[in-house]
Motif scaffolding. Structure first.
Motif, PDB file in Angstrom:
ATOM      1  N   GLN A  18       0.537  -1.260   0.278  1.00  0.00           N
ATOM      2  CA  GLN A  18       0.015   0.073   0.149  1.00  0.00           C
ATOM      3  C   GLN A  18       0.787   1.380  -0.018  1.00  0.00           C
ATOM      4  O   GLN A  18       0.441   2.101  -0.496  1.00  0.00           O
ATOM      5  CB  GLN A  18      -0.942  -0.540   1.401  1.00  0.00           C
ATOM      6  CG  GLN A  18      -1.815  -1.161   0.949  1.00  0.00           C
ATOM      7  CD  GLN A  18      -2.711  -1.169   2.557  1.00  0.00           C
ATOM      8  OE1 GLN A  18      -2.302  -0.717   3.550  1.00  0.00           O
ATOM      9  NE2 GLN A  18      -3.638  -1.444   2.641  1.00  0.00           N
ATOM     10  N   ASP A 112      -7.920   5.716  -7.323  1.00  0.00           N
ATOM     11  CA  ASP A 112      -7.594   5.001  -7.631  1.00  0.00           C
ATOM     12  C   ASP A 112      -6.745   4.787  -5.814  1.00  0.00           C
ATOM     13  O   ASP A 112      -7.225   3.463  -5.397  1.00  0.00           O
ATOM     14  CB  ASP A 112      -6.221   5.223  -8.600  1.00  0.00           C
ATOM     15  CG  ASP A 112      -6.516   5.091  -9.269  1.00  0.00           C
ATOM     16  OD1 ASP A 112      -7.587   5.290 -10.195  1.00  0.00           O
ATOM     17  OD2 ASP A 112      -5.532   5.045 -10.565  1.00  0.00           O
ATOM     18  N   THR A 116      -8.958   1.389  -3.838  1.00  0.00           N
ATOM     19  CA  THR A 116      -7.389   0.409  -3.852  1.00  0.00           C
ATOM     20  C   THR A 116      -7.134  -0.091  -2.302  1.00  0.00           C
ATOM     21  O   THR A 116      -6.786  -0.988  -2.180  1.00  0.00           O
ATOM     22  CB  THR A 116      -6.056   0.485  -4.038  1.00  0.00           C
ATOM     23  OG1 THR A 116      -6.755   0.876  -5.637  1.00  0.00           O
ATOM     24  CG2 THR A 116      -5.115  -0.918  -4.541  1.00  0.00           C
TER      25      THR A 116
END
Length: 194
Positions: A18, A112, A116
């Motif tokens: 991440q 995004d 995500t």
């Protein structure tokens, strides 16, 4: 990018994938003094994280006077979040008042990240709550006391700003004319000289 990640980790856990994903979406840009990050009448293009420098939010009143509403410095996010999220036209300006270095994210990249990273909304929600609290705290001293008391409070709350921000912006933020602020500063200097 390290400063941004360190900041984000205060509000929630992120794994290495991440962190890499966020890092790949951000881009470092430089703005020179007086350059606009966002302008009234235009849709904000970016949300940014300030690595270096100070921005101000400002608007023009119905008399055409330039009114400083807030200051934003290092290790803080900068954007008109409501207008950025809605992709609506901004009503205020965000202007660099020093040379600035900022990590920016476009609307697409910001979205995004949100799609995500599962806990992104929780992280950004906590950041937003913190920012609102700080803005309210900063504004509280502006509604009490005379002009001298407001300036003294400003010096205590933002000691590093005094020599970095033009006096005209400080005066506007404190709700006074620049000559009044100059007199107050002179009186304080004279009192401290003895």
């Amino acid at each position: 990018m390290d400063k941004l990640i360190e900041y984000l980790l205060q509000f929630g856990a992120l794994d290495s994938d991440q962190i890499q994903f966020i890092s790949n979406k951000g881009k470092v840009v430089t703005l020179v003094t007086n350059e606009y990050f966002s302008e009234a009448g235009k849709t904000p293009k970016y949300v940014g994280f300030i690595l270096k420098g100070i921005f101000r939010t400002c608007f023009y009143n119905n008399k055409g006077d330039d009114i400083t509403h807030d200051f934003i410095d290092e290790n803080n996010f900068v954007t008109d979040m409501q207008k950025f999220e809605a992709q609506a036209v901004a009503t205020e300006y965000i202007q660099a008042i020093t040379d600035c270095e900022v990590i920016v994210f476009t609307k697409k990249d910001w979205d995004d990240i949100g799609k995500t990273i599962a806990n992104w909304d929780a992280i950004t929600g906590l950041i937003l709550r913190k920012c609102i609290g700080e803005i309210l705290e900063r504004r509280n001293f502006l509604v009490t006391g005379d002009a001298t008391a407001r300036y003294i409070s400003f010096m205590k709350k933002f000691p590093t700003f005094i020599n970095r921000i033009p006096l005209s912006y400080i005066a506007s933020y404190l709700g006074m004319a620049q000559p009044s602020l100059s007199r107050i500063r002179k009186n304080i200097s004279e009192k401290n000289a003895f």
